[in-house]
Design a protein around this motif. Sequence first.
Motif, PDB file in Angstrom:
ATOM      1  N   LYS A  32     -46.611   6.079 109.000  1.00 45.69           N
ATOM      2  CA  LYS A  32     -47.041   6.769 107.769  1.00 45.69           C
ATOM      3  C   LYS A  32     -46.815   8.281 107.845  1.00 45.69           C
ATOM      4  CE  LYS A  32     -51.157   7.159 104.784  1.00 45.69           C
ATOM      5  NZ  LYS A  32     -51.456   8.588 104.895  1.00 45.69           N
ATOM      6  N   ASN A  33     -47.266   8.928 108.917  1.00 40.04           N
ATOM      7  CA  ASN A  33     -47.165  10.384 108.996  1.00 40.04           C
ATOM      8  C   ASN A  33     -45.722  10.886 108.990  1.00 40.04           C
ATOM      9  OD1 ASN A  33     -49.903  10.708 108.854  1.00 40.04           O
ATOM     10  ND2 ASN A  33     -50.214  11.135 111.028  1.00 40.04           N
ATOM     11  N   PRO A  34     -44.812  10.264 109.773  1.00 36.10           N
ATOM     12  CA  PRO A  34     -43.416  10.699 109.659  1.00 36.10           C
ATOM     13  C   PRO A  34     -42.839  10.556 108.258  1.00 36.10           C
ATOM     14  CG  PRO A  34     -43.726   9.462 111.683  1.00 36.10           C
ATOM     15  CD  PRO A  34     -44.996   9.322 110.902  1.00 36.10           C
TER      16      PRO A  34
ATOM     17  N   MET B 273     -40.769  13.224 103.669  1.00 39.13           N
ATOM     18  CA  MET B 273     -40.873  13.531 102.244  1.00 39.13           C
ATOM     19  C   MET B 273     -40.913  15.042 102.048  1.00 39.13           C
ATOM     20  SD  MET B 273     -41.318  11.056  99.756  1.00 39.13           S
ATOM     21  CE  MET B 273     -42.645  11.572  98.673  1.00 39.13           C
ATOM     22  N   ALA B 274     -41.704  15.726 102.874  1.00 42.87           N
ATOM     23  CA  ALA B 274     -41.804  17.187 102.777  1.00 42.87           C
ATOM     24  C   ALA B 274     -40.447  17.839 103.023  1.00 42.87           C
ATOM     25  CB  ALA B 274     -42.844  17.709 103.764  1.00 42.87           C
ATOM     26  N   ALA B 275     -39.694  17.324 104.003  1.00 46.49           N
ATOM     27  CA  ALA B 275     -38.365  17.877 104.288  1.00 46.49           C
ATOM     28  C   ALA B 275     -37.446  17.736 103.077  1.00 46.49           C
ATOM     29  CB  ALA B 275     -37.767  17.182 105.508  1.00 46.49           C
ATOM     30  N   CYS B 276     -37.486  16.583 102.424  1.00 47.58           N
ATOM     31  CA  CYS B 276     -36.680  16.375 101.212  1.00 47.58           C
ATOM     32  C   CYS B 276     -37.121  17.319 100.097  1.00 47.58           C
ATOM     33  CB  CYS B 276     -36.801  14.933 100.732  1.00 47.58           C
ATOM     34  SG  CYS B 276     -36.096  13.692 101.839  1.00 47.58           S
TER      35      CYS B 276
ATOM     36  N   ILE C 253     -51.548  16.147 103.871  1.00 54.28           N
ATOM     37  CA  ILE C 253     -52.014  14.784 104.132  1.00 54.28           C
ATOM     38  C   ILE C 253     -51.945  14.490 105.630  1.00 54.28           C
ATOM     39  CG2 ILE C 253     -51.466  12.338 103.807  1.00 54.28           C
ATOM     40  CD1 ILE C 253     -50.547  13.074 100.947  1.00 54.28           C
ATOM     41  N   VAL C 254     -50.840  14.885 106.264  1.00 54.95           N
ATOM     42  CA  VAL C 254     -50.687  14.670 107.703  1.00 54.95           C
ATOM     43  C   VAL C 254     -51.715  15.489 108.476  1.00 54.95           C
ATOM     44  CG1 VAL C 254     -49.121  14.906 109.668  1.00 54.95           C
ATOM     45  CG2 VAL C 254     -48.245  14.134 107.461  1.00 54.95           C
TER      46      VAL C 254
ATOM     47  N   GLU D  43     -54.755  17.674 112.767  1.00 54.55           N
ATOM     48  CA  GLU D  43     -54.826  19.070 112.362  1.00 54.55           C
ATOM     49  C   GLU D  43     -53.887  19.976 113.151  1.00 54.55           C
ATOM     50  OE1 GLU D  43     -58.648  20.741 113.015  1.00 54.55           O
ATOM     51  OE2 GLU D  43     -58.865  19.933 115.043  1.00 54.55           O
ATOM     52  N   ASN D  44     -53.392  19.529 114.292  1.00 54.31           N
ATOM     53  CA  ASN D  44     -52.502  20.350 115.116  1.00 54.31           C
ATOM     54  C   ASN D  44     -51.062  19.828 115.115  1.00 54.31           C
ATOM     55  OD1 ASN D  44     -54.654  22.046 115.901  1.00 54.31           O
ATOM     56  ND2 ASN D  44     -55.230  20.621 117.532  1.00 54.31           N
ATOM     57  N   ASN D  45     -50.712  19.025 114.116  1.00 55.92           N
ATOM     58  CA  ASN D  45     -49.351  18.499 114.049  1.00 55.92           C
ATOM     59  C   ASN D  45     -48.382  19.654 113.801  1.00 55.92           C
ATOM     60  OD1 ASN D  45     -46.874  17.373 112.636  1.00 55.92           O
ATOM     61  ND2 ASN D  45     -47.906  15.472 113.189  1.00 55.92           N
TER      62      ASN D  45
END
Length: 370
Positions: free
Chosen positions: A233-235, A240-243, A259-260, A265-267
């Motif tokens: 899910k997170n990737p 999506m953010a990259a696109c 959301i991630v 919180e430290n991703n």
Amino acid sequence: MEEVQEPQNQPSQGQEVENEIITESSAFVKGEPAEEFTSSPPKVDSEAEVLHEKVTKQIIKEGHGQKPSKYSTCFFHYRAWSESTQHKFEDTWQEQRPIEMVLGKEKKEMTGLGIGVASMKAGERALLHVGWELGYGKEGSFSFPNVPPMADLVYEAELIGFDEIKEGKARSDMTVEERIGAADKRKMDGNALYQEEKLEEAMQQYEMAIAYMGDDFMFQLFGKYRDMALAVKNPCHLNMAACLIKLNRHEEAIGQCSIVLSEEENNVKALFRRGRARAALGQTDAAREDFLKARKHAPEDKAIARELRLLAEHDKAVYQKQKEIYKGIFGPRPQPVPQQTNWVILIWQSLLAVFYRLIALFKRGRLKSD
């Protein structure tokens, strides 16, 4: 444009990150504002196609590929209005939760919507007009959603994608492993499309993968199953953010990263991409905060250092510009311009001085004679 290697998260809690998109162009760009939620149906000029005696369709945006067949599991967004009152009673975009529908097994009140969705291709957006007979019927709905009796309906719908499953197996009927596996396949398909620069199509795959990992599903998971689900899910959110960053839809990219970060919180990737999106929107303080936090967890990363350097250069340029503006406002006091000499006045003043001098001498002579 220079391609840079993005920050790498270390695998944690059973996550794998090698399938995630890891490169993208790094630059400050200005984006268009995210699409606002409309309060009334959009105006569409395209020709209306009759799908059924009570259903017509006007295409807003063309899709691609095949149309779903009966018993396909479709994932789509829609907004719905009562045609007579223009009251919007449902909006899945606003709720950020796409709808799942197995064609041929839809609820009775969604029969007309199902006919419309069955005529669409993946990525297609259309305006559907549905008669009350294929909607909420003669009595309408007085609970949720609130729909008047005998209300003809207007839908703005966008088909994200569909799964061709002969038996029409819904997500709720799948095992945990099946749902995670189906989502992971969509993620991999999305990554392949991303590498081909088919960004809109890639996002459709990521969104379908995320639909398999809905909140209702995630709340039921714990331990290794939750870790497995988050590893997919997170990737998808990050990709999506990259696109979205490449498409200059920065507000939406910030939402995906947030959301991630609500889960991790430290991703580093989420902090980095949210920082880039914020910088592109001119939110430099918030962007710097994200980059500094990312650097704390990846101190040697060159991409983060580069973004911080770009922010510093941007701040310096703004400071110099402000300095020039203030210099013009609060510059040195102008020197007084010497007045030009008026020779007429000087001659007149000299004559008066001679005149008064002669009078004084005359008076002095008279005093001596007396």
